[in-house]
Design a protein around this motif. Structure first.
Motif, PDB file in Angstrom:
ATOM      1  N   GLN A 104      -6.120  10.920   3.033  1.00  0.00           N
ATOM      2  CA  GLN A 104      -4.937  10.064   3.210  1.00  0.00           C
ATOM      3  C   GLN A 104      -3.734  10.873   3.693  1.00  0.00           C
ATOM      4  O   GLN A 104      -2.990  10.413   4.561  1.00  0.00           O
ATOM      5  N   THR A 115     -10.510  11.804  -1.016  1.00  0.00           N
ATOM      6  CA  THR A 115      -9.828  10.710  -0.335  1.00  0.00           C
ATOM      7  C   THR A 115      -8.316  10.957  -0.283  1.00  0.00           C
ATOM      8  O   THR A 115      -7.681  10.629   0.707  1.00  0.00           O
ATOM      9  N   ALA A 156     -10.245   4.724   1.679  1.00  0.00           N
ATOM     10  CA  ALA A 156      -8.966   5.365   1.376  1.00  0.00           C
ATOM     11  C   ALA A 156      -8.175   5.558   2.669  1.00  0.00           C
ATOM     12  O   ALA A 156      -6.963   5.341   2.714  1.00  0.00           O
ATOM     13  N   PHE A 177     -12.198   8.892   6.806  1.00  0.00           N
ATOM     14  CA  PHE A 177     -11.992   8.996   5.359  1.00  0.00           C
ATOM     15  C   PHE A 177     -12.154   7.669   4.606  1.00  0.00           C
ATOM     16  O   PHE A 177     -11.449   7.401   3.633  1.00  0.00           O
TER      17      PHE A 177
END
Ligand code: MG
Length: 378
Positions: free
Chosen positions: A324, A320, A119, A116
């Motif tokens: 996360q 993102t 992020a 990812f």
């Protein structure tokens, strides 16, 4: 006929490369001594080990900016690494530097990147700070090649040469280490890759941003350097050109402008500072491979544009943010139940490694797709 054996290539390097280039025949060697190869120099061998590593294969399913499922033409981290290597090789050739060394560093520079994208990296860093640790992908790339890859019972990691490790350690861009002290490279090949990385992602992100229609050509006209490029590349096409062609021309022109500026500015610095040998490079207290100050200012405006209009755009941010939370959920799940970790990770814990570090290594190594799958299963 004569075969191009390692010795022949090594001699050629001494005859043809600049005096300030790193010569493979004079490498400081590897942590664990091994026999030499008949045909490949030590840096060519490092490049091959990197390409054949598991961590390199995983780059194909790690986000650069857009998650891979968005479309086939967006860059993933493997394509980014290949583009970075291509640009770095070109610059090394221009300066008479060691292309194989530059290529190896470039292909390895993002091996430690989380899933990812940036992020993911930020989330990982935030989690680890709760344990008095931190995460930085360049450091993790080194950990991958020095510890986590396992290709021989005799040593840990890929056992790369000191020069490739140096180049990876000193790898930085303003984006990579916004708050960290500037460090200079042990050799110019490493400095070339720092810039090669930036040239690769800036031009690619302009292309990917336009392709995804997250921003438009019109938006780009608000940035002086991009306006000048747009006018230049569309000049003479009175009947207009296809968006796809214009997009390619804009991103290529930006790449070319960056490469040309680095070439002239760095040549100037090398001449003005009388840099002749590798020792001169190492003694010099600032970077030698660099954009010119004016161009840097213009480029920073492009970066600011990308930050505001691409990386922080609602569409990229939605992806993102999701990434996360996956990283955070996986991290706490493994921390709570280490029996879910793979065998290798549990062996590292038995050897005394902190659980937070082992979980960090495992989660950071995951591809977007694998992380997503684990997360839904858990
Ligand atoms: Mg990179």
């Amino acid at each position: 006929m004569q075969l191009f054996s390692r010795e022949v290539i090594e001699n050629r390097e001494c005859e043809t490369l600049a005096a300030f280039a790193v010569k493979s025949g004079q490498s400081q060697g590897r942590m664990y001594a091994t026999s030499v190869d008949s045909y490949r120099t030590c840096f060519q061998r490092d490049r091959d080990r990197i390409i054949h590593s598991k961590a390199f294969r995983r780059l194909q399913a790690k986000t650069q900016v857009f998650v891979s499922s968005e479309g086939d033409h967006y860059r993933n981290r493997m394509i980014h690494s290949v583009e970075c290597a291509q640009i770095s090789r070109g610059l090394c050739r221009t300066f008479g530097l060691n292309e194989d060394l530059g290529e190896a560093i470039a292909l390895a520079h993002d091996l430690g990147h989380t899933p990812f994208g940036h992020a993911g990296e930020a989330a990982m860093n935030e989690i680890l700070q709760g344990f008095d640790l931190h995460f930085e992908h360049n450091e993790q790339s080194l950990r991958v090649v020095e510890k986590l890859e396992k290709i021989s019972p005799d040593f840990e990691g890929l056992n790369l040469t000191k020069e490739v490790l140096d180049g990876m350690l000193k790898h930085h861009t303003p984006f990579d280490r916004p708050k960290m002290k500037f460090v200079y490279s042990a050799h110019l090949e490493g400095q070339v890759v720092d810039l090669g990385d930036e040239i690769a992602y800036m031009s690619a992100d302009i292309d990917d941003g336009l392709r995804s229609e997250v921003f438009s050509f019109e938006d780009l006209r608000g940035v002086p350097l991009m306006r000048e490029i747009l006018e230049r590349v569309s000049h003479g096409y009175d009947l207009g050109i296809f968006d796809e062609t214009l997009r390619a021309r804009v991103s290529n022109a930006l790449m070319r402008a960056m490469v040309e500026d680095v070439s002239t500015e760095s040549q100037k610095r090398l001449l003005e500072n009388k840099i002749l040998t590798l020792e001169d490079v190492q003694k010099y207290p600032a970077v030698l491979i660099s954009f010119s100050p004016d161009f840097r200012i213009a480029l920073d405006l492009v970066r600011k544009f990308l930050l505001e209009n691409f990386y922080h755009s609602p569409r990229v941010k939605a992806q993102t943010d999701h990434g996360q939370s996956i990283i955070r959920d996986l991290f706490s799940a493994f921390l709570k139940d280490p029996s879910k970790l793979p065998e290798r990770a549990r062996v590292m814990m038995a050897d005394g490694e902190r659980i937070e570090v082992v979980v960090k290594d495992y989660v950071a190594g995951m591809t977007d797709t694998f992380a997503e799958r684990m997360w839904s299963e858990m």
